[in-house]
Write an enzyme that holds these catalytic residues in place. Structure first.
Site, mmCIF file in Angstrom:
data_model
loop_
_atom_site.group_PDB
_atom_site.id
_atom_site.type_symbol
_atom_site.label_atom_id
_atom_site.label_comp_id
_atom_site.label_asym_id
_atom_site.label_seq_id
_atom_site.Cartn_x
_atom_site.Cartn_y
_atom_site.Cartn_z
ATOM 1 N N TRP A 109 1.650 6.412 -8.729
ATOM 2 C CA TRP A 109 1.207 5.442 -7.993
ATOM 3 C C TRP A 109 -0.363 5.568 -7.431
ATOM 4 O O TRP A 109 -1.170 4.579 -7.684
ATOM 5 C CB TRP A 109 1.786 5.317 -6.436
ATOM 6 C CG TRP A 109 3.297 5.133 -6.718
ATOM 7 C CD1 TRP A 109 4.157 5.814 -6.635
ATOM 8 C CD2 TRP A 109 3.556 3.496 -7.126
ATOM 9 N NE1 TRP A 109 5.420 4.788 -6.930
ATOM 10 C CE2 TRP A 109 5.139 3.714 -7.137
ATOM 11 C CE3 TRP A 109 2.865 2.716 -7.288
ATOM 12 C CZ2 TRP A 109 5.823 2.621 -7.642
ATOM 13 C CZ3 TRP A 109 3.621 1.319 -7.751
ATOM 14 C CH2 TRP A 109 5.286 1.392 -7.937
ATOM 15 N N ASP A 180 -2.732 6.054 0.574
ATOM 16 C CA ASP A 180 -1.679 5.176 0.227
ATOM 17 C C ASP A 180 -0.525 5.796 0.749
ATOM 18 O O ASP A 180 -0.144 6.977 0.307
ATOM 19 C CB ASP A 180 -1.287 5.153 -1.309
ATOM 20 C CG ASP A 180 -0.214 4.178 -1.435
ATOM 21 O OD1 ASP A 180 0.627 3.702 -0.570
ATOM 22 O OD2 ASP A 180 0.055 3.963 -2.624
ATOM 23 N N LYS A 204 10.187 1.640 2.842
ATOM 24 C CA LYS A 204 10.967 3.080 2.406
ATOM 25 C C LYS A 204 11.313 3.333 4.013
ATOM 26 O O LYS A 204 12.464 3.250 4.400
ATOM 27 C CB LYS A 204 9.923 4.095 2.094
ATOM 28 C CG LYS A 204 9.675 3.804 0.321
ATOM 29 C CD LYS A 204 8.542 3.187 0.245
ATOM 30 C CE LYS A 204 8.325 3.048 -1.278
ATOM 31 N NZ LYS A 204 9.155 2.748 -2.380
#
Ligand code: PMP
Length: 369
Positions: A109, A180, A204
């Protein structure tokens, strides 16, 4: 239909995202689905400019502010486009023309984030653990930081590799820290004042896919150039209260229910200790397996959210996932890019699911070890 076809069948869900939601949240949504609080309609059918929806949005923001103790000078945005759109919005908004931004790259990511930043301008890798196959995060002495950077970006939890920062990296004075936080958002307390901007997709720990939360210090909005398309402009999104256009109303409603669930549990310190206990149990099972299970992450970078591990062969890994599924434990296959197994233990994954998995791991090793 027999009663049995109606019996509630819920699996132990270890999926990396979209992921398990608290059962009580789903039940509330179910109870309110057809007639939200006497409105005679579902939240899905309601004008986003209506009083009940404005109240839902205001309550969600208030609960988020309370849970994370967000100081007043930070704005909270509810945006679309996933965390992935933030990979582009961030440099568009906060990196001046000709400027550069620093990135810590510790997994898939972080790599995706810098890639988009580089498509649009200058971004530098200030540290990476790619040569170690992303089995750890970067330590403070490895960072080569640009004191003039527009910001320093890191990924607090790398969902695919299963590595997590236990402490924030420290940017040079005057360089805003950007994170992030998609896969460990709301899993533990965070000191917001250390950050210039945090973003996180909901799917999530916070709710269903479709909404991304951005928490940004108001001072940074002054940097936003004036020529951005309105949907990509943090300043304009903040000015309209994330209501320039139709927001992802039902997703925001679901996030609101999850936030209320967290408040009811006692907030982020309470959920953090549950998360620690769940992860400890799995890592202990791995460590005591005499090498049958091998964790991907080095001990001090281990993620409490995504436990990544290997078995002695790919064949065994396949069998492990398949027979786990037959035993009601799903979502354990590792990401296709790295293989192996991954158990995601987000907030809504209960301890008894993790206990069942640990038990299954012992049994699987007894039969195959
Ligand atoms: N960042 C992290 C840490 C992630 O785990 C993910 C999704 N798994 C993303 C970004 C991308 O999120 P989205 O699919 O919402 O764009």
């Amino acid at each position: 239909m027999t009663d049995q076809t109606h019996a509630l069948h819920r699996v132990h869900n270890f999926s990396a995202g979209p992921a398990a939601l608290p059962l009580s949240v789903l039940q509330t949504a179910q109870a309110e689905l057809l007639d939200y609080h006497g409105s005679g309609m579902s939240v899905m059918e309601m004008s986003h400019r209506s009083e009940p929806f404005e109240a839902i949005m205001a309550q969600a923001e208030a609960d988020l502010r309370q849970l994370l103790n967000i100081p007043a000078q930070y704005k909270v945005l509810f945006l679309q486009g996933g965390a992935s759109l933030q990979f582009a919005m961030l440099p568009m908004n906060l990196r001046p023309v000709g400027g550069s931004a620093d990135y810590l790259v510790n997994g898939t990511w972080g790599k995706a984030a810098i890639k988009d930043a580089q498509r649009l301008g200058n971004a530098r890798v200030a540290a990476t653990t790619e040569v170690d196959n992303f089995n750890r995060v970067s330590s403070s002495h490895e960072l080569v930081l640009d004191p003039e950077a527009a910001y320093l970006h890191f990924t607090s939890n790398e969902t695919i590799h299963g590595v997590q920062y236990s402490q924030e990296p420290r940017p040079p004075a005057g360089v805003p820290l950007v994170c992030d936080m998609s896969s460990d958002f709301l899993s533990r307390p965070v000191e917001i004042s250390k950050y210039g901007l945090i973003y996180a997709g909901a799917q999530k720990n916070a709710g269903p896919a479709g909404v991304t939360m951005v928490i940004v210090h108001a001072d940074l909005l002054e940097r936003v150039p004036t020529n951005l398309p309105v949907m990509l402009d943090y300043r304009l999104q903040a000015a309209s209260g994330s209501m320039h256009n139709t927001p992802p109303a039902f997703a925001i409603y679901m996030v609101g229910l999850v936030l209320q669930w967290l408040v009811g549990l006692g907030g982020l310190a309470a959920i953090a200790s549950q998360n620690q206990a769940k992860a400890d149990l799995l890592y202990k099972t791995i460590d005591q397996s005499g090498g049958f299970y091998r964790g991907h992450a080095l001990a001090d970078s281990r993620s409490l959210m995504n436990v990544t591990f290997r078995l002695p062969s790919e064949e065994l890994e396949k069998n492990f996932a398949a027979s786990a599924e037959a035993n009601g434990m799903v979502g354990l296959k590792g990401h296709r890019s790295v293989g192996g197994l991954r158990a995601s233990l987000y907030n809504a994954c209960p301890l008894d699911a993790v206990q069942a998995l640990a038990q299954y791991m012992l049994e699987f090793q007894r039969q195959n070890g």
